[in-house]
Design an enzyme around this catalytic site. Sequence first.
Site, PDB file in Angstrom:
ATOM      1  N   LEU A 186       0.953  -1.280   0.064  1.00  0.00           N
ATOM      2  CA  LEU A 186      -0.061   0.044   0.157  1.00  0.00           C
ATOM      3  C   LEU A 186       0.770   1.419  -0.107  1.00  0.00           C
ATOM      4  CD1 LEU A 186      -2.911  -0.972   2.619  1.00  0.00           C
ATOM      5  CD2 LEU A 186      -3.120  -0.653   0.079  1.00  0.00           C
ATOM      6  N   LYS A 189       5.145   3.117   1.004  1.00  0.00           N
ATOM      7  CA  LYS A 189       6.473   3.006   1.871  1.00  0.00           C
ATOM      8  C   LYS A 189       6.744   4.252   2.355  1.00  0.00           C
ATOM      9  CE  LYS A 189      10.846   1.007   1.173  1.00  0.00           C
ATOM     10  NZ  LYS A 189      11.718   0.148   0.276  1.00  0.00           N
ATOM     11  N   GLY A 190       7.047   4.227   3.527  1.00  0.00           N
ATOM     12  CA  GLY A 190       7.492   5.536   4.157  1.00  0.00           C
ATOM     13  C   GLY A 190       8.807   5.512   4.861  1.00  0.00           C
ATOM     14  N   PHE A 228       9.335   5.338   7.853  1.00  0.00           N
ATOM     15  CA  PHE A 228       9.053   4.422   9.017  1.00  0.00           C
ATOM     16  C   PHE A 228       8.894   2.988   8.896  1.00  0.00           C
ATOM     17  CE2 PHE A 228       8.122   8.510  11.390  1.00  0.00           C
ATOM     18  CZ  PHE A 228       8.981   8.081  12.628  1.00  0.00           C
ATOM     19  N   SER A 229       8.184   2.732   7.710  1.00  0.00           N
ATOM     20  CA  SER A 229       7.680   1.316   7.634  1.00  0.00           C
ATOM     21  C   SER A 229       7.252   1.020   6.032  1.00  0.00           C
ATOM     22  CB  SER A 229       6.234   1.431   8.278  1.00  0.00           C
ATOM     23  OG  SER A 229       5.478   2.419   7.601  1.00  0.00           O
ATOM     24  N   LYS A 287       1.218  -2.067   9.096  1.00  0.00           N
ATOM     25  CA  LYS A 287       2.240  -1.114   9.119  1.00  0.00           C
ATOM     26  C   LYS A 287       3.510  -1.947   9.491  1.00  0.00           C
ATOM     27  CE  LYS A 287       3.314   3.690   9.883  1.00  0.00           C
ATOM     28  NZ  LYS A 287       2.890   5.085  10.257  1.00  0.00           N
ATOM     29  N   ASP A 319       1.912  15.960  10.784  1.00  0.00           N
ATOM     30  CA  ASP A 319       2.045  15.795   9.413  1.00  0.00           C
ATOM     31  C   ASP A 319       0.909  15.595   8.604  1.00  0.00           C
ATOM     32  OD1 ASP A 319       3.707  15.128   7.326  1.00  0.00           O
ATOM     33  OD2 ASP A 319       4.062  12.912   8.089  1.00  0.00           O
TER      34      ASP A 319
HETATM   35  N1  LIG Z   1      -5.313   1.766   7.050  1.00  0.00           N
HETATM   36  C1  LIG Z   1      -4.663   1.925   5.696  1.00  0.00           C
HETATM   37  N2  LIG Z   1      -5.507   1.571   4.986  1.00  0.00           N
HETATM   38  C2  LIG Z   1      -4.956   1.712   3.580  1.00  0.00           C
HETATM   39  N3  LIG Z   1      -3.833   2.256   3.258  1.00  0.00           N
HETATM   40  C3  LIG Z   1      -3.043   2.771   4.210  1.00  0.00           C
HETATM   41  C4  LIG Z   1      -3.577   2.512   5.646  1.00  0.00           C
HETATM   42  N4  LIG Z   1      -2.387   3.157   6.325  1.00  0.00           N
HETATM   43  C5  LIG Z   1      -1.684   3.657   5.409  1.00  0.00           C
HETATM   44  N5  LIG Z   1      -1.739   3.277   4.355  1.00  0.00           N
HETATM   45  C6  LIG Z   1      -1.317   3.675   3.019  1.00  0.00           C
HETATM   46  O1  LIG Z   1       0.336   3.498   3.371  1.00  0.00           O
HETATM   47  C7  LIG Z   1       0.818   5.000   3.158  1.00  0.00           C
HETATM   48  C8  LIG Z   1       1.829   5.073   4.237  1.00  0.00           C
HETATM   49  O2  LIG Z   1       1.231   4.987   5.554  1.00  0.00           O
HETATM   50  P1  LIG Z   1       1.916   5.793   6.712  1.00  0.00           P
HETATM   51  O3  LIG Z   1       2.225   7.095   6.223  1.00  0.00           O
HETATM   52  O4  LIG Z   1       1.269   5.556   7.789  1.00  0.00           O
HETATM   53  O5  LIG Z   1       3.569   5.244   6.726  1.00  0.00           O
HETATM   54  P2  LIG Z   1       4.990   5.936   7.080  1.00  0.00           P
HETATM   55  O6  LIG Z   1       5.875   4.941   7.147  1.00  0.00           O
HETATM   56  O7  LIG Z   1       4.535   6.546   8.441  1.00  0.00           O
HETATM   57  O8  LIG Z   1       5.149   7.040   5.986  1.00  0.00           O
HETATM   58  P3  LIG Z   1       5.706   8.372   6.051  1.00  0.00           P
HETATM   59  O9  LIG Z   1       7.178   8.129   6.401  1.00  0.00           O
HETATM   60  O10 LIG Z   1       5.294   9.018   4.634  1.00  0.00           O
HETATM   61  O11 LIG Z   1       5.048   9.060   7.248  1.00  0.00           O
HETATM   62  C9  LIG Z   1      -0.450   5.881   3.234  1.00  0.00           C
HETATM   63  O12 LIG Z   1      -0.031   6.989   2.529  1.00  0.00           O
HETATM   64  C10 LIG Z   1      -1.573   5.083   2.593  1.00  0.00           C
HETATM   65  O13 LIG Z   1      -1.517   5.237   1.246  1.00  0.00           O
END
Ligand SMILES: Nc1ncnc2c1ncn2[C@@H]1O[C@H](COP(=O)(O)OP(=O)(O)OP(=O)(O)O)[C@@H](O)[C@H]1O
Length: 462
Positions: free
Chosen positions: A151, A153-154, A156-157, A174, A272
């Site tokens: 879904l 990639k950020g 963190f995860s 996540k 954010d």
């Molecule tokens: N509950 C969910 N249902 C569907 N898609 C999701 C969900 N949670 C996250 N995603 C998808 O995954 C993406 C990344 O999620 P998230 O921002 O929580 O991760 P992150 O690793 O914290 O990213 P970042 O470093 O950008 O902050 C979101 O933009 C979304 O497209």
Amino acid sequence: MQRSLEPTPELEDFALEVSDIRGKREEGVAQAEPSAADYDPMFDRQDEAKRHEIQLEAVCQNAELQQQQQPPEQEDEVDDMFADVDDDMFADPAPVPKARPINGAIPVLQKSTKAHDDANLTSNWDDEEGYYRVIIGEMLDDGRYHIQANLGKGMFSSVVKAFDSVEKRDVAIKIIRNNEIMYKAGMKEMGIVKKLNLSDPDDKKHLIRLLRSFEFRGHLCLVFEGLSKNLREVLKRFGRDAGINITAIRAYAQQIFLALLHLRRTNVLHADLKPDNILVNEGRNMLKVCDLGSASDVSENAITPYLASRFYRAPELILGLQYDFAVDMWSIGCTLFELYTGRILFPGSNNNQMLKIIMQSRGKIPHKLLRKGLFTPSHFDEQLNFLSRETDTLTGKPVVKGMSFSGRIERDLKSRVLEYARGEDKGVVGAFVDLLDKCLNLNPEKRITPAEALRHPFIRGS
Ligand SMILES: Nc1ncnc2c1ncn2[C@@H]1O[C@H](COP(=O)(O)OP(=O)(O)OP(=O)(O)O)[C@@H](O)[C@H]1O
């Protein structure tokens, strides 16, 4: 206790910052505004990396996760005003997935495995950056979750879509990167989402639900209710270069302000907010705010010029002023503009250029605020004239241009919004502009609050 994280010269060096929008140089607003649909948040890696580094540092300094007390539920009239969203304006509505109430019982992980404890131990399960190498079709947590798709990639995860064979529903997992700092950050995010969910037992506040957590091959895994798309994907798919319909924006804005009201009452800064961190359901008639990975208690407001994603970063953050919930309202002002126009409102290539673009559109930042900013000297001279740090187009060398901005607004918000009007009722567009104007007040103390926004004529439709 305030902590100050001064920007280092190399971080402030605009010349080193990547240009954000694929292939397009951002030379102020003279150039066409970049499309929101083209923006890839992961392209913005240098700023993102710095932001996360600072955030993680704060997490480490506050590693003892506090079991937050649930604040007493305070209800007022705005809570029930928008309990049900009229979904007629959205095509092809689908049933809203019902989140399972948490009942205070999210299993908390025991201390992690040997692989997690030993930073030097690498495994084939992970890539060199500690991301789990996701295999579509793989089962997680003793066969409970069947991975179906990636879904996102950020920093963190990585986030995967999976089917939960116990609850018989789609979920989003996540998978936190495998290192100790990320683990702590994940635990902090879990604590904050848990607190937000516990104080919203009926799931009415438009904040993502955390269902449970588990550990898999040294990775902390947070299981969230599965939603469909984030608002950037919605813009790409349904509003490319045009933005989305103003009636849908009104419904989204109502739900976002309810989420902000809940965050405020729970003392949480999201820090954010942007289209990527707002998710909609299949029918696109219901949204939830997600990614509490940058969130913190409002009392933890360490001064840093890298909090929030740059385009959505409030001027008080860039200037190093004290800040509070108003930073989230600024980010939502930028987000709502983007939803309507399909364009990024303030596409600055670094903090200095952010201030320039913001002042071109919103006017000079009041001197009273500038005088209090820890980082004001990086951007203004002693007479408080703005110092625009740019690259000379001929020589490619850095140049500093003094600008006064007194009484000069080059592209005001109203005319920018009207450029994208599509024949909607003038009163509705006017009310939308007024709401944006109030979300984007340069003075955080005068910026509209979520409760006020919920009573605004654009939201109430009166
Ligand atoms: N509950 C969910 N249902 C569907 N898609 C999701 C969900 N949670 C996250 N995603 C998808 O995954 C993406 C990344 O999620 P998230 O921002 O929580 O991760 P992150 O690793 O914290 O990213 P970042 O470093 O950008 O902050 C979101 O933009 C979304 O497209």
